[in-house]
Write a protein that holds these residues in place. Structure first.
Motif, mmCIF file in Angstrom:
data_model
loop_
_atom_site.group_PDB
_atom_site.id
_atom_site.type_symbol
_atom_site.label_atom_id
_atom_site.label_comp_id
_atom_site.label_asym_id
_atom_site.label_seq_id
_atom_site.Cartn_x
_atom_site.Cartn_y
_atom_site.Cartn_z
ATOM 1 N N UNK A 55 -43.580 35.542 -51.936
ATOM 2 C CA UNK A 55 -44.946 34.967 -52.133
ATOM 3 C C UNK A 55 -45.960 34.460 -52.872
ATOM 4 N N UNK A 56 -45.130 35.582 -54.785
ATOM 5 C CA UNK A 56 -46.180 34.962 -55.319
ATOM 6 C C UNK A 56 -45.565 34.367 -56.103
ATOM 7 N N UNK A 57 -43.947 33.643 -56.721
ATOM 8 C CA UNK A 57 -43.645 32.870 -56.820
ATOM 9 C C UNK A 57 -44.441 31.797 -56.322
ATOM 10 N N UNK A 77 -39.227 34.397 -43.345
ATOM 11 C CA UNK A 77 -39.953 34.316 -44.358
ATOM 12 C C UNK A 77 -40.514 32.864 -44.919
ATOM 13 N N UNK A 78 -39.663 32.427 -44.972
ATOM 14 C CA UNK A 78 -39.805 30.680 -44.276
ATOM 15 C C UNK A 78 -41.360 29.965 -43.648
ATOM 16 N N UNK A 79 -41.030 30.519 -42.691
ATOM 17 C CA UNK A 79 -42.710 30.357 -41.670
ATOM 18 C C UNK A 79 -44.052 30.928 -42.725
ATOM 19 N N UNK A 83 -46.563 28.440 -43.303
ATOM 20 C CA UNK A 83 -47.357 28.081 -42.338
ATOM 21 C C UNK A 83 -48.871 27.580 -42.756
ATOM 22 N N UNK A 84 -49.544 28.534 -43.865
ATOM 23 C CA UNK A 84 -50.645 28.704 -44.331
ATOM 24 C C UNK A 84 -50.732 28.047 -45.341
ATOM 25 N N UNK A 90 -47.741 23.389 -53.221
ATOM 26 C CA UNK A 90 -46.371 24.546 -53.205
ATOM 27 C C UNK A 90 -45.398 23.376 -52.501
ATOM 28 N N UNK A 91 -44.116 23.798 -52.937
ATOM 29 C CA UNK A 91 -42.419 23.743 -52.144
ATOM 30 C C UNK A 91 -41.910 24.076 -51.362
ATOM 31 N N UNK A 92 -41.876 23.922 -49.888
ATOM 32 C CA UNK A 92 -41.011 24.412 -49.159
ATOM 33 C C UNK A 92 -39.755 24.927 -49.868
#
Length: 313
Positions: A55-57, A77-79, A83-84, A90-92
């Protein structure tokens, strides 16, 4: 004069608090900007620490490669990350199955990790397997499995991404280790041995790759505190007070969020060695170097007390 003097201290406190607030805000902003567009690999990303790091990175704009043993948990975790999230900032994340207990698969795993973006800027080795048991009850198979997950896996992955870092003359490898990589305590022989091995490997690696501009960091922490209430202890014989106090301090862990923040700061500030421990474990480390016989006697007394307690139950 007395009134003005009385106001000096509160004024200094307010100023200090303001400076501290501004400092934290600046550091948070720098944290995000320094990892932006960086390719960051996180092993065991589904763990508490791994999730907090992800989450931080991710918020900082890093190109994440999340590694773990469960595809379903990685997708979850990906979702939660996407999601938000704002796709413009950001990058997926990319997902890779990494199981350090399956060492024959590591060659393919390393190739898959490198192929995600063609290079790796930051490798965070976060995987760990813990065990608490008497030496005589631990089988060779368990010993080997712990060594694979805690030592051979991280060292193999580090070797795998090293060529891309050397060719680009930049990179950062972070080992999230344990204070038991420096200080062994009873009933954790296999775990402590694997952490000692990992500590030694990455210490050697640091010196060898410094000329290429590659930073190697080790973070030694006490146990991860999952914020669960401590179990109620049953009545029994009182242990040796000193050994019991040291044991309590050794097992007083750090929160995943705190450790994740420290990992981020370690990457940003290029720290090479970080210790997250309370004073007692730190003192024990000094005793191990300066007065080892005293430390051994204290640990031995603690073992005798625990054996006596088991016999009386």
């Amino acid at each position: 004069m007395s009134l003005s003097s009385a106001m000096v201290l509160p004024l200094l406190i307010v100023v200090a608090a303001g400076v501290y607030y501004i400092y934290n805000e600046v550091m948070q902003f720098m944290s995000k900007s320094l990892v932006q567009n960086k390719v960051v690999v996180i092993t065991d990303a589904m763990s508490g620490v791994g999730t907090e790091c992800a989450h931080l990175f991710h918020k900082g704009g890093a190109r994440l490669i999340l590694c773990g043993t469960s595809w379903d948990k990685l997708e979850s975790l990906y979702d939660s990350l996407t999601n938000d999230a704002d796709p413009r900032e950001t990058f997926a994340p990319k997902l890779v199955i990494v199981d350090f207990s399956d060492m024959p698969s590591m060659e393919e795993v390393v190739a898959e990790v490198v192929e995600c973006y063609g290079c790796v800027d930051v490798l965070i080795c976060n995987s760990s397997m813990k065990l608490k048991a008497p030496v005589q009850s631990v089988t060779l198979e368990v010993d080997r499995n712990i060594m694979d997950i805690n030592y051979f896996g991280p060292s193999t992955l580090a070797k795998g991404v090293l060529p891309t870092m050397i060719s680009r003359r930049s990179g950062h490898i972070v080992l999230v280790n344990s204070i038991q990589g420096r200080l062994a305590i009873p009933f954790r022989s296999s775990y402590a041995a694997s952490k000692h091995a990992a500590q030694a490997f990455f210490d050697c690696l640091r010196a060898e790759v410094e000329e290429y501009g590659i930073v190697v960091s080790t973070i030694s922490h006490t146990f991860i505190n999952a914020s669960e209430p401590p179990p109620v202890e049953e009545a029994g014989p009182k242990p040796n007070p000193l050994s019991a106090f040291i044991a309590k301090q050794m097992t007083h862990g750090v929160r995943p969020s705190v450790l994740a923040d420290e990992i981020m700061q370690t990457v940003n500030r290029k720290r090479t060695e970080v210790m997250l421990a309370h004073p007692i474990p730190r003192v024990a480390l000094y005793l191990r170097s300066l007065i080892p016989s005293f430390l051994f006697a204290v640990l031995g007394a603690g073992v005798k007390d625990s054996v006596l307690a088991e016999q009386m139950q």
